[in-house]
Scaffold this motif. Sequence first.
Motif: not given
Length: 394
Positions: A49-50, A75-77, A83-85, A324-325
């Motif tokens: 994700v960019a 914080l969302a990650i 899930a992994t970002i 992100i969420a």
Amino acid sequence: MFARFRTARKRIAQFFALTSLLWLAACDVTLAPDANVGQSIDLSAPIQVALLVPGASAQETDNQLAQNFENAARLAIADLEGATIDLRVYNTAGGNPQQAAASATQAVNDGAKIIIGPLYGEAANAAGVAIAGRDVNVLAFSNNTAFAGGNVFILGATFDNTAARLVSFGQRLGINRYMVLHGDDLPGRVGRDAITTAVQNGGAEVVGVESYPLSQQGIFTSTRRIVSNVNGSGAQAVFTTAGANADLPIIATALPDAGMNTQRSPFVGLTRWDTLPQLVALPGLEGGLFALPDAGPSELFANRYSATYGDAPHPLAGLAYDGIAAIGALAAAGNSDALTKAALTQPQGFRGTAGVFRLLPNGLNQRGLAIATIQNNQVVILEQAPRSFGGAGF
């Protein structure tokens, strides 16, 4: 009680800049309206994700906001489950469209499968155009509806959504005849159009449209005409675009003082009235209506952010968390098409930092809003924000 209008005008200019109300012309994106833009992903690998933020700007406010966006995204990650970002951050030099286009292109070249940001309208449009042929969607922080569509979705709260919510609630109160009142500048005219569209789509009637120059003298010069036309129109409400940090205090004082009956034709506000404590003391706003986000999720996010970073978040920071969420929720559900338009626009939407929201196929969004009024110098919630789609308020 209020600062001079000249100072207020400076504040509203800063507000429009920070909330990306730039209303700049959009270039045409040549994607088919029904194209299911977005790539499938490998759910066993981190999602690339960019995040495009207004950093590396000559304006320190942009740089501070850039840090807020990154903080909220991380914080969302940290809060994701299942899930992994892999997040990579790119600067857009404030709202520079050329830099935004270059950053978006570089992000996709680096492997980004989706872009969150940028903030300003022209920059978001440029980013979307730059990667229009790369099968990558852009979830922009802007609320400028002019460029939404194709591979660009907007996360920011829109006038259209607010106006529709207020008209829907007004109908249940029996309000069917509106006078539209707006400042004669570009944001005012955009707000006017959002109101008139919402009124007409809601089956109500616009009985007149009144404008005024966005200055103290301009409002005073226009007051007699506006009041005469409101009183003669049979309007059951006066729907105004006026902002708390600029024209609203003057409008809410001058018009009632000149004879506008706010019990017969109360104000309905396109902007929030709870952002300045002084506003609740204005008799002209007593009994009026305005909308605001769901207080519960907003407070939870603010507390979580402050506990992590030591400062209160910027009002727009939650948009990065929401982006992100949403991606994380779709991926955690086992959807390998999580980044496609079809998945991002799922009807049930997502739970965000300001309440429930969903992205629409046309690139716009709907957000759950509460309805409030002012009674006895206090903000009173008349109807809570909906917690899901399909119920009251949608």
